[in-house]
Design a protein around this motif. Structure first.
Motif, PDB file in Angstrom:
ATOM      1  N   ILE A   1       0.854  -1.197   0.000  1.00  0.00           N
ATOM      2  CA  ILE A   1       0.000   0.000   0.000  1.00  0.00           C
ATOM      3  C   ILE A   1       0.887   1.242   0.000  1.00  0.00           C
ATOM      4  O   ILE A   1       1.499   1.570   1.015  1.00  0.00           O
ATOM      5  N   PRO A   2       0.988   1.956  -1.127  1.00  0.00           N
ATOM      6  CA  PRO A   2       1.753   3.204  -1.136  1.00  0.00           C
ATOM      7  C   PRO A   2       0.980   4.291  -0.396  1.00  0.00           C
ATOM      8  O   PRO A   2      -0.199   4.516  -0.688  1.00  0.00           O
TER       9      PRO A   2
ATOM     10  N   GLU B   1     -17.475   4.305   2.013  1.00  0.00           N
ATOM     11  CA  GLU B   1     -16.869   3.369   1.068  1.00  0.00           C
ATOM     12  C   GLU B   1     -15.353   3.509   0.984  1.00  0.00           C
ATOM     13  O   GLU B   1     -14.707   2.786   0.228  1.00  0.00           O
ATOM     14  N   THR B   2     -14.789   4.430   1.757  1.00  0.00           N
ATOM     15  CA  THR B   2     -13.336   4.618   1.749  1.00  0.00           C
ATOM     16  C   THR B   2     -12.636   3.326   2.180  1.00  0.00           C
ATOM     17  O   THR B   2     -12.947   2.776   3.241  1.00  0.00           O
ATOM     18  N   PRO B   3     -11.686   2.804   1.389  1.00  0.00           N
ATOM     19  CA  PRO B   3     -10.985   1.566   1.761  1.00  0.00           C
ATOM     20  C   PRO B   3     -10.156   1.760   3.026  1.00  0.00           C
ATOM     21  O   PRO B   3      -9.570   2.829   3.258  1.00  0.00           O
ATOM     22  N   VAL B   4     -10.094   0.696   3.834  1.00  0.00           N
ATOM     23  CA  VAL B   4      -9.319   0.713   5.083  1.00  0.00           C
ATOM     24  C   VAL B   4      -8.547  -0.599   5.201  1.00  0.00           C
ATOM     25  O   VAL B   4      -9.075  -1.667   4.864  1.00  0.00           O
ATOM     26  N   ALA B   5      -7.315  -0.502   5.687  1.00  0.00           N
ATOM     27  CA  ALA B   5      -6.515  -1.697   5.960  1.00  0.00           C
ATOM     28  C   ALA B   5      -6.018  -1.664   7.400  1.00  0.00           C
ATOM     29  O   ALA B   5      -5.552  -0.628   7.877  1.00  0.00           O
ATOM     30  N   LEU B   6      -6.145  -2.782   8.075  1.00  0.00           N
ATOM     31  CA  LEU B   6      -5.522  -2.958   9.383  1.00  0.00           C
ATOM     32  C   LEU B   6      -4.308  -3.858   9.187  1.00  0.00           C
ATOM     33  O   LEU B   6      -4.421  -4.939   8.604  1.00  0.00           O
ATOM     34  N   VAL B   7      -3.154  -3.412   9.663  1.00  0.00           N
ATOM     35  CA  VAL B   7      -1.926  -4.198   9.495  1.00  0.00           C
ATOM     36  C   VAL B   7      -1.345  -4.499  10.866  1.00  0.00           C
ATOM     37  O   VAL B   7      -0.891  -3.591  11.577  1.00  0.00           O
ATOM     38  N   ARG B   8      -1.381  -5.763  11.239  1.00  0.00           N
ATOM     39  CA  ARG B   8      -0.865  -6.209  12.533  1.00  0.00           C
ATOM     40  C   ARG B   8       0.530  -6.797  12.353  1.00  0.00           C
ATOM     41  O   ARG B   8       0.789  -7.539  11.429  1.00  0.00           O
ATOM     42  N   TRP B   9       1.426  -6.455  13.272  1.00  0.00           N
ATOM     43  CA  TRP B   9       2.824  -6.916  13.217  1.00  0.00           C
ATOM     44  C   TRP B   9       3.416  -6.691  11.824  1.00  0.00           C
ATOM     45  O   TRP B   9       4.007  -7.592  11.216  1.00  0.00           O
TER      46      TRP B   9
ATOM     47  N   VAL C   1      -3.071  -8.829   7.624  1.00  0.00           N
ATOM     48  CA  VAL C   1      -3.729  -7.665   7.016  1.00  0.00           C
ATOM     49  C   VAL C   1      -5.217  -7.952   6.862  1.00  0.00           C
ATOM     50  O   VAL C   1      -5.610  -9.005   6.368  1.00  0.00           O
ATOM     51  N   LEU C   2      -6.020  -7.010   7.326  1.00  0.00           N
ATOM     52  CA  LEU C   2      -7.474  -7.113   7.175  1.00  0.00           C
ATOM     53  C   LEU C   2      -7.947  -5.909   6.375  1.00  0.00           C
ATOM     54  O   LEU C   2      -7.655  -4.762   6.723  1.00  0.00           O
ATOM     55  N   ILE C   3      -8.682  -6.183   5.294  1.00  0.00           N
ATOM     56  CA  ILE C   3      -9.160  -5.121   4.403  1.00  0.00           C
ATOM     57  C   ILE C   3     -10.674  -4.940   4.582  1.00  0.00           C
ATOM     58  O   ILE C   3     -11.426  -5.907   4.730  1.00  0.00           O
ATOM     59  N   GLY C   4     -11.119  -3.690   4.577  1.00  0.00           N
ATOM     60  CA  GLY C   4     -12.546  -3.376   4.654  1.00  0.00           C
ATOM     61  C   GLY C   4     -12.780  -1.965   4.178  1.00  0.00           C
ATOM     62  O   GLY C   4     -11.988  -1.405   3.412  1.00  0.00           O
ATOM     63  N   THR C   5     -13.846  -1.381   4.657  1.00  0.00           N
ATOM     64  CA  THR C   5     -14.148   0.013   4.345  1.00  0.00           C
ATOM     65  C   THR C   5     -14.375   0.759   5.646  1.00  0.00           C
ATOM     66  O   THR C   5     -14.509   0.150   6.718  1.00  0.00           O
ATOM     67  N   LEU C   6     -14.451   2.053   5.534  1.00  0.00           N
ATOM     68  CA  LEU C   6     -14.690   2.879   6.718  1.00  0.00           C
ATOM     69  C   LEU C   6     -15.987   2.468   7.420  1.00  0.00           C
ATOM     70  O   LEU C   6     -16.088   2.508   8.652  1.00  0.00           O
ATOM     71  N   GLY C   7     -16.942   2.005   6.614  1.00  0.00           N
ATOM     72  CA  GLY C   7     -18.233   1.653   7.181  1.00  0.00           C
ATOM     73  C   GLY C   7     -18.295   0.287   7.831  1.00  0.00           C
ATOM     74  O   GLY C   7     -19.165   0.038   8.671  1.00  0.00           O
TER      75      GLY C   7
ATOM     76  N   GLU D   1      -7.881   5.858  -0.350  1.00  0.00           N
ATOM     77  CA  GLU D   1      -8.083   5.160  -1.626  1.00  0.00           C
ATOM     78  C   GLU D   1      -6.872   4.330  -2.029  1.00  0.00           C
ATOM     79  O   GLU D   1      -6.993   3.361  -2.783  1.00  0.00           O
ATOM     80  N   VAL D   2      -5.678   4.669  -1.511  1.00  0.00           N
ATOM     81  CA  VAL D   2      -4.468   3.917  -1.871  1.00  0.00           C
ATOM     82  C   VAL D   2      -4.543   2.464  -1.409  1.00  0.00           C
ATOM     83  O   VAL D   2      -3.848   1.592  -1.949  1.00  0.00           O
ATOM     84  N   VAL D   3      -5.386   2.176  -0.417  1.00  0.00           N
ATOM     85  CA  VAL D   3      -5.523   0.797   0.075  1.00  0.00           C
ATOM     86  C   VAL D   3      -5.978  -0.131  -1.042  1.00  0.00           C
ATOM     87  O   VAL D   3      -5.626  -1.316  -1.070  1.00  0.00           O
ATOM     88  N   ALA D   4      -6.735   0.407  -2.015  1.00  0.00           N
ATOM     89  CA  ALA D   4      -7.240  -0.407  -3.119  1.00  0.00           C
ATOM     90  C   ALA D   4      -6.115  -0.961  -4.000  1.00  0.00           C
ATOM     91  O   ALA D   4      -6.321  -1.913  -4.766  1.00  0.00           O
ATOM     92  N   LEU D   5      -4.915  -0.391  -3.890  1.00  0.00           N
ATOM     93  CA  LEU D   5      -3.789  -0.849  -4.706  1.00  0.00           C
ATOM     94  C   LEU D   5      -3.161  -2.138  -4.172  1.00  0.00           C
ATOM     95  O   LEU D   5      -2.339  -2.749  -4.849  1.00  0.00           O
ATOM     96  N   ARG D   6      -3.534  -2.556  -2.966  1.00  0.00           N
ATOM     97  CA  ARG D   6      -2.908  -3.739  -2.365  1.00  0.00           C
ATOM     98  C   ARG D   6      -3.031  -4.972  -3.259  1.00  0.00           C
ATOM     99  O   ARG D   6      -2.072  -5.744  -3.382  1.00  0.00           O
TER     100      ARG D   6
END
Length: 513
Positions: free
Chosen positions: A135-136, A198-206, A214-220, A241-246
């Motif tokens: 994710i850049p 609808e904004t993409p969100v990523a949670l990155v653990r360790w 990595v868990l991907i979802g949206t703000l909602g 929106e950069v999360v969508a590039l993963r």
């Protein structure tokens, strides 16, 4: 800062990076190598402590059971105390000391006490976790801005100091640190202040570690997704929106051996190259050497043969170890590659051939079959009657080559170039991993590695500890040793090289996904 005086030490606040020990800076490593005291925290990879001198005092100042072992005031006092003792101290902090690391507070305490300090920046968690997730944080087609935000403000704050309006309006990337326990409230605040659900969100653990998740979802919906799987800290939250590039840029946690723990039983001084090949494919490698290479009981037989090299027609080197030991001994006797003279050289295996070429000699024979029987088959094509062959070997090497060459009429001298012995003990961390059933695969690269492990553990315990563990053998002879002890061989390459073994391990895990 000025140089420390005779009675005042120097405190280095060193950023350890987010997890991968390779991400520490060169300057950070240099500081560790000089340290008399290392004070490290929960997020600093403990592997980095190996850079410190053996007699350095190591002090853990992180969390135990989720609670801080020492509070910030105690850490500040400790830094001042060690500095006033005239010590060189490394305060090893996860990520970067000045990005949510409370390094500023520690420097304030040192400054007030008149103790010299320097700050060595590190890769901060947001940058490392994002990069290792594909994710850049910025991208010319998505956003030109990024904000780093604490996900958990101090308990003494009655009102938020975060400008939620500015974070929510626009398309900038937002990264929350330490925000898993407050994930839902933080996402709701962004929604209330105008950010699209609808904004993409990523949670990155360790992030950057072999255990990265990595868990991907949206703000909602990201808070619901995290709660559903029990997603836990430590983690960063990346919003934008950069999360969508993963999906297109993912490179770290989709490698073929990612998440696999592999036990390597090679000798400690041989394991590096093999471990690197596995690590590059994403594996977590644990070294568990079951053999140790030592000198022969006497060098005289090999030395005598080397002094008489002009009498030999063939020099047969069957391993990298044999080649290195032979040429090292040659040099110690004041000779070089010219001493080999007109003697032809047989190299068994491409790596052995490479080691010989590095010494200035091009092998005359490199059998396509790396087993002893393949070497014998090549020599059987030649007139061997009356030829003299030098065969430097390991003490426990199979007798196939010298016996068969003698049967062909050759005169064979086979002095010992090195011995394979058992180490004094197995690494406790390797045993612990086997006992906890966290090892996915164990590799054996010679019969000695198999038999030594059985001797050190006992064959019954060995079989029991390897239940559910994939056994990878480098070739038929090693596999035979495994089966003789009751082990099932799951992985065996068509060619007995480390490169082919790694490819076969990769193929095995691709097939069971």
């Amino acid at each position: 800062m000025s140089n420390p005086s005779q009675h005042t030490g120097m405190i280095y606040l060193v950023g350890a990076g987010p997890g991968d020990p390779g991400l520490i800076t060169l300057k950070g490593v240099e500081c560790l190598q000089r340290a008399q005291v290392v004070i490290y925290d929960y997020l600093a990879n403990e592997q980095l402590l190996a850079h410190a001198p053996a007699d350095a005092e190591l002090i853990y100042a992180g969390k135990i059971g989720g609670r801080h072992n020492q509070d910030q005031e105690e850490i500040n006092r400790l830094l001042v105390e060690k500095g006033r003792e005239g010590k060189i101290v490394v305060r090893l902090k996860g990520g970067d000391p000045f990005v949510f690391g409370r390094g500023g507070e520690e420097c304030e305490a040192l400054s007030a006490a008149g103790v010299p300090f320097q700050v060595v920046p590190g890769v901060t968690a947001a940058v490392g976790a994002a990069a290792y997730s594909g994710i850049p944080l910025t991208h010319r087609d998505f956003t030109a801005s990024v904000a780093f935000v604490t996900g958990h403000e101090g308990k003494d704050k009655s009102e938020s100091a975060i400008d939620w309006d500015r974070l929510s309006l626009g398309n900038g990337t937002v990264v929350f640190y330490m925000g898993i326990t407050t994930l839902r409230s933080n996402m709701e605040r962004l929604l209330r202040h105008g950010r699209s659900p609808e904004t993409p969100v990523a949670l990155v653990r360790w992030g950057t570690a072999p255990t990265q998740q990595v868990l991907i979802g949206t703000l909602g919906d990201i808070a619901d997704r995290a709660e559903a799987i029990g997603f836990k800290p430590p983690a960063v939250t990346i919003v934008g929106e950069v999360v969508a590039l993963r999906d297109r840029l993912r490179w770290f946690d989709n490698r073929p051996l990612f998440g696999r723990k592999i036990l390597v039983t090679r000798a400690a001084d041989q394991a590096g190259e093999f471990a690197a090949m596995l690590t590059d494919r994403g594996a977590t490698v644990m070294e568990c050497p079951t053999i140790k290479l030592v000198d022969p009981e006497s060098w005289e037989p090999l030395d005598s043969a080397i002094r008489s090299m002009s009498d030999y027609d063939w020099l047969v080197l069957t391993s990298v170890n044999g080649a290195r030991r032979f040429f090292q001994r040659l040099a110690l006797l004041g000779l070089d590659a010219r001493a080999v003279g007109t003697c032809r050289v047989c190299a068994v295996g491409p790596k052995t051939a490479e080691a010989i070429r590095a010494c200035g000699i091009l092998p005359d024979m490199v059998p396509s079959d790396y087993k002893a029987e393949g070497v014998v088959a090549e020599f059987a094509k030649l007139a061997m009657n009356g030829t003299r062959v030098l065969f430097p070997r390991a003490d426990k090497a199979r007798e196939v080559i010298p016996c068969e060459l003698k049967r062909m009429g050759a005169q064979v001298d086979s002095p010992v170039a090195y011995r394979n012995v058992m180490p004094d003990r197995l690494p406790p961390e390797a045993l612990f991993s086997l006992e906890k059933r966290t090892v996915d695969c164990i590799t054996f690269t010679s019969s000695s590695t198999v038999h030594n492990l059985a001797d050190m553990l006992g064959s019954d315990l060995l079989v029991n500890m390897l239940k559910g563990v994939s056994v990878a053998s480098i070739g038929a002879i090693t596999s035979k040793a495994c089966r003789s002890l009751g082990l099932k061989v799951d992985i065996e390459p068509p060619n007995s090289t480390l490169a082919h073994l790694v490819e076969e391990i990769e193929r095995h895990y691709r097939s069971i996904r």
